[in-house]
Design an enzyme around this catalytic site. Structure first.
Site, PDB file in Angstrom:
ATOM      1  N   ASN A   1      -4.823   3.723   1.752  1.00  0.00           N
ATOM      2  CA  ASN A   1      -4.166   2.404   1.744  1.00  0.00           C
ATOM      3  C   ASN A   1      -5.084   1.250   1.370  1.00  0.00           C
ATOM      4  O   ASN A   1      -4.642   0.299   0.712  1.00  0.00           O
ATOM      5  CB  ASN A   1      -3.504   2.130   3.094  1.00  0.00           C
ATOM      6  CG  ASN A   1      -4.447   2.282   4.262  1.00  0.00           C
ATOM      7  OD1 ASN A   1      -4.941   3.383   4.514  1.00  0.00           O
ATOM      8  ND2 ASN A   1      -4.723   1.204   4.969  1.00  0.00           N
ATOM      9  N   THR A   2      -6.365   1.305   1.742  1.00  0.00           N
ATOM     10  CA  THR A   2      -7.214   0.152   1.398  1.00  0.00           C
ATOM     11  C   THR A   2      -7.915   0.335   0.049  1.00  0.00           C
ATOM     12  O   THR A   2      -8.463  -0.617  -0.484  1.00  0.00           O
ATOM     13  CB  THR A   2      -8.274  -0.152   2.487  1.00  0.00           C
ATOM     14  OG1 THR A   2      -9.155   0.958   2.597  1.00  0.00           O
ATOM     15  CG2 THR A   2      -7.630  -0.458   3.820  1.00  0.00           C
TER      16      THR A   2
ATOM     17  N   GLY B   1      -4.231  -0.493   7.716  1.00  0.00           N
ATOM     18  CA  GLY B   1      -3.185  -1.205   6.981  1.00  0.00           C
ATOM     19  C   GLY B   1      -2.802  -2.519   7.636  1.00  0.00           C
ATOM     20  O   GLY B   1      -2.190  -3.376   7.009  1.00  0.00           O
TER      21      GLY B   1
ATOM     22  N   GLN C   1       1.726   5.426   8.855  1.00  0.00           N
ATOM     23  CA  GLN C   1       0.756   4.501   8.246  1.00  0.00           C
ATOM     24  C   GLN C   1      -0.461   4.256   9.138  1.00  0.00           C
ATOM     25  O   GLN C   1      -0.350   4.081  10.349  1.00  0.00           O
ATOM     26  CB  GLN C   1       1.459   3.179   7.910  1.00  0.00           C
ATOM     27  CG  GLN C   1       2.594   3.394   6.930  1.00  0.00           C
ATOM     28  CD  GLN C   1       3.194   2.124   6.357  1.00  0.00           C
ATOM     29  OE1 GLN C   1       4.327   2.159   5.919  1.00  0.00           O
ATOM     30  NE2 GLN C   1       2.459   1.028   6.341  1.00  0.00           N
TER      31      GLN C   1
ATOM     32  N   CYS D   1       0.806  -1.229   0.000  1.00  0.00           N
ATOM     33  CA  CYS D   1       0.000   0.000   0.000  1.00  0.00           C
ATOM     34  C   CYS D   1       0.842   1.283   0.000  1.00  0.00           C
ATOM     35  O   CYS D   1       0.551   2.227  -0.737  1.00  0.00           O
ATOM     36  CB  CYS D   1      -0.964   0.000   1.179  1.00  0.00           C
ATOM     37  SG  CYS D   1      -0.280  -0.692   2.695  1.00  0.00           S
TER      38      CYS D   1
ATOM     39  N   HIS E   1      -2.193   6.476   4.301  1.00  0.00           N
ATOM     40  CA  HIS E   1      -0.772   6.464   4.654  1.00  0.00           C
ATOM     41  C   HIS E   1      -0.119   7.747   4.130  1.00  0.00           C
ATOM     42  O   HIS E   1      -0.230   8.072   2.931  1.00  0.00           O
ATOM     43  CB  HIS E   1      -0.054   5.276   3.999  1.00  0.00           C
ATOM     44  CG  HIS E   1      -0.462   3.929   4.518  1.00  0.00           C
ATOM     45  ND1 HIS E   1      -1.252   3.739   5.636  1.00  0.00           N
ATOM     46  CD2 HIS E   1      -0.147   2.675   4.077  1.00  0.00           C
ATOM     47  CE1 HIS E   1      -1.421   2.439   5.844  1.00  0.00           C
ATOM     48  NE2 HIS E   1      -0.766   1.773   4.913  1.00  0.00           N
TER      49      HIS E   1
HETATM   50  P1  NAP Z   1      -7.431  -9.108   7.080  1.00  0.00           P
HETATM   51  O1  NAP Z   1      -8.425  -8.059   7.419  1.00  0.00           O
HETATM   52  O2  NAP Z   1      -6.689  -9.757   8.186  1.00  0.00           O
HETATM   53  O3  NAP Z   1      -8.148 -10.222   6.175  1.00  0.00           O
HETATM   54  C1  NAP Z   1      -7.498 -11.438   5.846  1.00  0.00           C
HETATM   55  C2  NAP Z   1      -8.400 -12.314   4.998  1.00  0.00           C
HETATM   56  O4  NAP Z   1      -7.711 -13.551   4.755  1.00  0.00           O
HETATM   57  C3  NAP Z   1      -9.735 -12.686   5.654  1.00  0.00           C
HETATM   58  O5  NAP Z   1     -10.745 -12.741   4.674  1.00  0.00           O
HETATM   59  C4  NAP Z   1      -9.470 -14.072   6.201  1.00  0.00           C
HETATM   60  O6  NAP Z   1     -10.652 -14.897   6.275  1.00  0.00           O
HETATM   61  C5  NAP Z   1      -8.564 -14.643   5.132  1.00  0.00           C
HETATM   62  N1  NAP Z   1      -7.792 -15.761   5.667  1.00  0.00           N
HETATM   63  C6  NAP Z   1      -6.984 -15.783   6.747  1.00  0.00           C
HETATM   64  N2  NAP Z   1      -6.476 -17.021   6.953  1.00  0.00           N
HETATM   65  C7  NAP Z   1      -6.995 -17.805   5.967  1.00  0.00           C
HETATM   66  C8  NAP Z   1      -6.870 -19.179   5.628  1.00  0.00           C
HETATM   67  N3  NAP Z   1      -6.098 -20.011   6.351  1.00  0.00           N
HETATM   68  N4  NAP Z   1      -7.545 -19.637   4.541  1.00  0.00           N
HETATM   69  C9  NAP Z   1      -8.323 -18.815   3.803  1.00  0.00           C
HETATM   70  N5  NAP Z   1      -8.490 -17.510   4.079  1.00  0.00           N
HETATM   71  C10 NAP Z   1      -7.830 -17.009   5.149  1.00  0.00           C
HETATM   72  O7  NAP Z   1      -6.286  -8.511   6.109  1.00  0.00           O
HETATM   73  P2  NAP Z   1      -6.382  -7.304   5.062  1.00  0.00           P
HETATM   74  O8  NAP Z   1      -5.906  -6.050   5.664  1.00  0.00           O
HETATM   75  O9  NAP Z   1      -7.711  -7.338   4.394  1.00  0.00           O
HETATM   76  O10 NAP Z   1      -5.236  -7.715   4.024  1.00  0.00           O
HETATM   77  C11 NAP Z   1      -5.436  -8.731   3.056  1.00  0.00           C
HETATM   78  C12 NAP Z   1      -4.191  -8.851   2.194  1.00  0.00           C
HETATM   79  O11 NAP Z   1      -3.977  -7.590   1.516  1.00  0.00           O
HETATM   80  C13 NAP Z   1      -2.912  -9.105   3.012  1.00  0.00           C
HETATM   81  O12 NAP Z   1      -2.050  -9.925   2.267  1.00  0.00           O
HETATM   82  C14 NAP Z   1      -2.331  -7.709   3.185  1.00  0.00           C
HETATM   83  O13 NAP Z   1      -0.945  -7.720   3.402  1.00  0.00           O
HETATM   84  C15 NAP Z   1      -2.684  -7.067   1.856  1.00  0.00           C
HETATM   85  N6  NAP Z   1      -2.814  -5.609   1.880  1.00  0.00           N
HETATM   86  C16 NAP Z   1      -3.516  -4.989   2.864  1.00  0.00           C
HETATM   87  C17 NAP Z   1      -3.623  -3.600   2.824  1.00  0.00           C
HETATM   88  C18 NAP Z   1      -4.376  -2.827   3.868  1.00  0.00           C
HETATM   89  O14 NAP Z   1      -4.308  -1.563   3.841  1.00  0.00           O
HETATM   90  N7  NAP Z   1      -5.085  -3.453   4.801  1.00  0.00           N
HETATM   91  C19 NAP Z   1      -3.041  -2.868   1.800  1.00  0.00           C
HETATM   92  C20 NAP Z   1      -2.345  -3.560   0.798  1.00  0.00           C
HETATM   93  C21 NAP Z   1      -2.251  -4.919   0.843  1.00  0.00           C
HETATM   94  P3  NAP Z   1     -11.477 -15.100   7.664  1.00  0.00           P
HETATM   95  O15 NAP Z   1     -12.115 -13.788   7.972  1.00  0.00           O
HETATM   96  O16 NAP Z   1     -12.439 -16.159   7.305  1.00  0.00           O
HETATM   97  O17 NAP Z   1     -10.482 -15.511   8.707  1.00  0.00           O
END
Ligand code: NAP
Length: 348
Positions: A326-327, A179, A175, A149, A241
């Site tokens: 970021n999102t 994030g 940040q 991000c 961010h």
């Molecule tokens: P999050 O809120 O923690 O969501 C994670 C997701 O992954 C949830 O849907 C979760 O499902 C699923 N998950 C976790 N363990 C799993 C498993 N064993 N099998 C299948 N699904 C599983 O994270 P997020 O912030 O949305 O980020 C998601 C991705 O985008 C990450 O790789 C992160 O680094 C990247 N990212 C995030 C941002 C940001 O600003 N947040 C920006 C850029 C990139 P359940 O709810 O069912 O557990």
């Protein structure tokens, strides 16, 4: 674009980024949401029950009633998957989808530096999508990634300055909490506080922009030759961010030159009619106290980076501040824009 909408699955649909993707697909003119996946915690129940919905708008009705499926290609009614999976899960799962013939456009860091996988900011390196075609002939499907991000914000903010030539770049980030995903950072750690460490973040900022600004060759992407030094901090802001940048350039410049480069930058994607693409992906603010997360993160529905405070340092470097949602642009909106670009280029 044809009237029939392309079916899309969202992997990791219950997370912070996943729900942004679900919301963005609700009224999309080219794409339609056809499946949502999650972990064992969520699979088998309705999306409305499984998700902790955090957006202002309501959960789209069609999504709320969908049953969350396991994160595996069997039974997924789509050929494209937008992935918002945690990186350790994404490593294996995204490869399984690729082997099953899917095109996976991913937010996760797992494959970003894989030499076979393109790392795309559509306004900067659309030509790197050639790597997706090469994967397809080898695996049947393809993985395409968007950068971290903060790295997306950095790359877009630097795009108008390419003419100056970049020798080195120092960046300090502030940040936002979103994030870290949900539930993210413990409130007792971050309230009334700043955390001067985010695991893995500085390494991503120091490596990913070099691939984005690299050149595509028959052997793959040859990284750009400038260096990035990053320091990353978590602050108690919900979304957005902020990046404080200092750039050593190859060519001399004046502050007025830089402001003019930012002001005149328009998207090179203009002729493609991509629904999520802002005409001006970099917005220059003249005021001394902008950009700010609360005021500027939603510029162009969160898809534009806002820059300001251009100054020359005593050492002759260019100093400025950039802000990225970021999102949205840094995650869900970024992947959606890549998917739109691929559709327009008949790669989906
Ligand atoms: P999050 O809120 O923690 O969501 C994670 C997701 O992954 C949830 O849907 C979760 O499902 C699923 N998950 C976790 N363990 C799993 C498993 N064993 N099998 C299948 N699904 C599983 O994270 P997020 O912030 O949305 O980020 C998601 C991705 O985008 C990450 O790789 C992160 O680094 C990247 N990212 C995030 C941002 C940001 O600003 N947040 C920006 C850029 C990139 P359940 O709810 O069912 O557990």
């Amino acid at each position: 674009m044809s009237a029939s909408k392309k079916k899309m699955a969202v992997l990791g649909a219950t997370g912070v980024v996943g729900q942004r993707l679900v919301a963005a697909l609700a009224d999309h003119p080219w794409f339609e949401l056809s499946a949502v996946t999650g972990s064992e915690r969520s699979a088998g129940v309705s999306y409305g029950q499984a998700v902790k919905w955090m957006l202002k708008e309501k959960i789209p009705e069609n999504a709320a009633s969908m049953i969350v499926q396991a994160t595996a290609p069997d039974g997924i009614e789509a050929s494209v998957a937008l992935s918002a999976l945690d990186a350790p899960v994404a490593m294996k799962a995204e490869r399984a989808f690729r082997s099953a013939g899917f095109t996976v456009v991913s937010n996760a860091s797992a494959h970003r530096l894989d030499p076979e996988v393109p790392l795309i900011v559509p306004e900067i390196n659309a030509g790197h999508l050639e790597l997706a075609a090469r994967q397809r002939s080898r695996y049947g499907g393809a993985i395409v990634t968007n950068p971290n991000c903060s790295a997306i914000g950095l790359c877009l903010a630097m795009a108008p300055l390419r003419a100056l030539g970049v020798r080195s770049l120092r960046v300090t980030t502030l940040q936002a909490l979103s994030g870290a995903g949900y539930p993210g950072v413990a409130s007792l750690d971050v309230a009334d506080n700043v955390l001067p460490y985010i695991a893995g973040e500085e390494e991503k900022l120091e490596s990913e922009p070099l691939k984005v600004f690299g050149d595509i060759k028959s052997s793959g992407v040859v990284n750009a030759r400038f260096t990035v030094s990053a320091q990353c901090n978590r602050v108690a802001v919900m979304d957005g961010h902020l990046l404080c940048l200092s750039v050593e350039t190859e060519r001399p410049f004046s502050e007025a030159d830089c402001s003019a480069l930012f002001r005149s930058y328009v998207s090179p994607l203009g002729g493609l009619g991509l629904p999520a693409a802002p005409e001006r992906p970099v917005i220059f603010r003249e005021e001394a106290d902008r950009p700010q997360p609360r005021l500027d993160r939603d510029a162009c529905s969160g898809m534009a980076v806002t820059v300001g405070r251009t100054r020359k340092t005593p050492a002759g470097d260019l100093r400025f501040v950039a802000l990225v949602h970021n999102t949205v642009r840094g995650a869900a909106g970024g992947t959606l824009l890549i998917a739109e670009l691929m559709r327009a280029k008949r790669l989906l």
